[in-house]
Scaffold this active site. Structure first.
Site, PDB file in Angstrom:
ATOM      1  N   LYS A 264       0.853  -1.192   0.000  1.00  0.00           N
ATOM      2  CA  LYS A 264       0.000   0.000   0.000  1.00  0.00           C
ATOM      3  C   LYS A 264       0.885   1.236   0.000  1.00  0.00           C
ATOM      4  O   LYS A 264       0.612   2.225  -0.653  1.00  0.00           O
ATOM      5  CB  LYS A 264      -0.847   0.031   1.280  1.00  0.00           C
ATOM      6  CG  LYS A 264      -1.963  -0.983   1.306  1.00  0.00           C
ATOM      7  CD  LYS A 264      -2.761  -0.847   2.597  1.00  0.00           C
ATOM      8  CE  LYS A 264      -3.664  -2.047   2.789  1.00  0.00           C
ATOM      9  NZ  LYS A 264      -4.163  -2.184   4.148  1.00  0.00           N
ATOM     10  N   ARG A 265       1.994   1.135   0.757  1.00  0.00           N
ATOM     11  CA  ARG A 265       2.864   2.297   0.903  1.00  0.00           C
ATOM     12  C   ARG A 265       3.421   2.759  -0.444  1.00  0.00           C
ATOM     13  O   ARG A 265       3.611   3.918  -0.697  1.00  0.00           O
ATOM     14  CB  ARG A 265       4.009   1.963   1.845  1.00  0.00           C
ATOM     15  CG  ARG A 265       4.073   2.916   2.994  1.00  0.00           C
ATOM     16  CD  ARG A 265       5.145   2.548   3.983  1.00  0.00           C
ATOM     17  NE  ARG A 265       5.395   1.120   4.014  1.00  0.00           N
ATOM     18  CZ  ARG A 265       6.591   0.611   4.225  1.00  0.00           C
ATOM     19  NH1 ARG A 265       7.628   1.375   4.383  1.00  0.00           N
ATOM     20  NH2 ARG A 265       6.759  -0.697   4.291  1.00  0.00           N
TER      21      ARG A 265
END
Ligand code: GLU
Length: 329
Positions: A264-265
């Site tokens: 996600k980062r």
């Protein structure tokens, strides 16, 4: 040092743990446990699909748990988008979603019981100190035990509370693993005395996760392979509570063309991006299933149709095959 005892739990908690263990014995029950830190990406969705298929093929239950304890990392709207995306894909869950934040009181009681029974000790080591003694990059993987034999003072010192660490025993920690590397980790050299309550008062992931697998009656944890290395610590927490672990299947992560795992980062694409490119749910299920070699590339089918095409043996065979491929690598 007095050896740690089985903790004496408040009666209502003991009853809930026992009910969870009984439920585990009654049939297949698994869970998908996203953190609401952003929308699910393709890799998360693929893991969700595998665990949903397993549960449905075995006539079991698929529960949804929102791991929302790490307040600062939670993103507004992320939980709603996760629920929406799972529904849109046709991955239906059983019962209402459970939020870890609703269990804060429970975790606190269990931590106090573990502390009274001698399983925990206070630790004053700062992240910076642990990073300084580690070689050559980053924090130590295993806590070196600096505070283990110090007198247990639990109050604030210099305005800071201690973290609470699990006093891990000697020996190898084992669990039944159906997909990832063999289920065993040497306690002292690869797990160490993990923190179960952080110095800022937050309940640590290992404690909350271990407790919830027990309370939710989970028979099989199916999750991403990045969490294989967290399993020893969670099994150790369950053992301290006097409970045997569930079975585990750590499924391979989706990697990009450079071999990096999606995260996600790093902005891995979620469903919104796929929808913007005109994909519908059948296209996305086809994409996820094709990446696992379950259907030919370009297939379009609903989650229910994929389920109907697979047999429970089929998924087991696939999990075993993945395991063999990785053992050879
Ligand atoms: N909440 C964790 C995550 O999103 C997963 C926890 C688990 O499956 O044990 O990475």
């Amino acid at each position: 040092m007095v050896p740690a005892q089985t903790p004496r739990l408040p009666r209502h908690l003991q009853a809930r743990l026992e009910a969870g263990l009984r439920q585990r014995g009654q049939g297949y029950r698994t869970r998908f446990a996203p953190s609401p830190t952003g929308p699910l990406h393709r890799g998360n969705l693929r893991t969700a699909l595998v665990s949903w298929l397993e549960a449905r093929l075995r006539g079991g239950e698929w529960l949804l748990r929102i791991d929302d304890l790490d307040g600062p990392r939670n993103r507004p709207g992320a939980e709603a988008s996760i629920l929406h995306d799972l529904r849109w894909l046709g991955l239906d869950w059983d019962g209402p979603p459970l939020r870890q934040s609703d269990h804060r009181g429970l975790y606190a009681s269990l931590l106090s019981a573990l502390r009274r029974a001698g399983w925990l000790y206070p630790c004053r080591c700062s992240r910076r100190l642990l990073a300084d003694v580690s070689a050559p990059h980053g924090a130590l993987a295993v806590y070196p035990g600096f505070c283990r034999e110090r007198p247990p003072r639990w109050g604030p010192e210099a305005g800071r509370l201690p973290s609470w660490r699990l006093r891990l025993g000697e020996g190898v920690i084992r669990w039944r693993e159906r997909c990832g590397s063999t289920g065993c980790q040497d306690g002292p050299s690869t797990v160490g005395d993990v923190a179960l309550r952080r110095a800022d008062g937050l309940v640590a992931y290992h404690l909350a996760t271990a407790v919830d697998e027990l309370l939710m009656g989970i028979s099989d944890v199916v999750r991403g392979d990045d969490l294989w290395s967290s399993t020893g610590a969670q099994v150790a927490v369950m053992a301290a509570l006097g409970a045997p672990p569930p079975s585990y299947a750590h499924v391979p992560l989706w990697r990009d063309a450079q071999g990096e795992r999606l995260s996600k980062r790093h902005g891995a694409e979620g469903l919104a991006g796929l929808r913007d490119r005109g994909e519908d749910a059948a296209g996305v299920i086809g994409l996820l299933a094709a990446s696992l070699g379950m259907v030919p590339a370009g297939s379009r089918l609903s989650a229910g149709e994929l389920l109907a095409d697979l047999s429970s043996q089929g998924l087991d065979r696939w999990l075993q095959q993945e395991r063999r491929i990785r053992e050879k690598a």
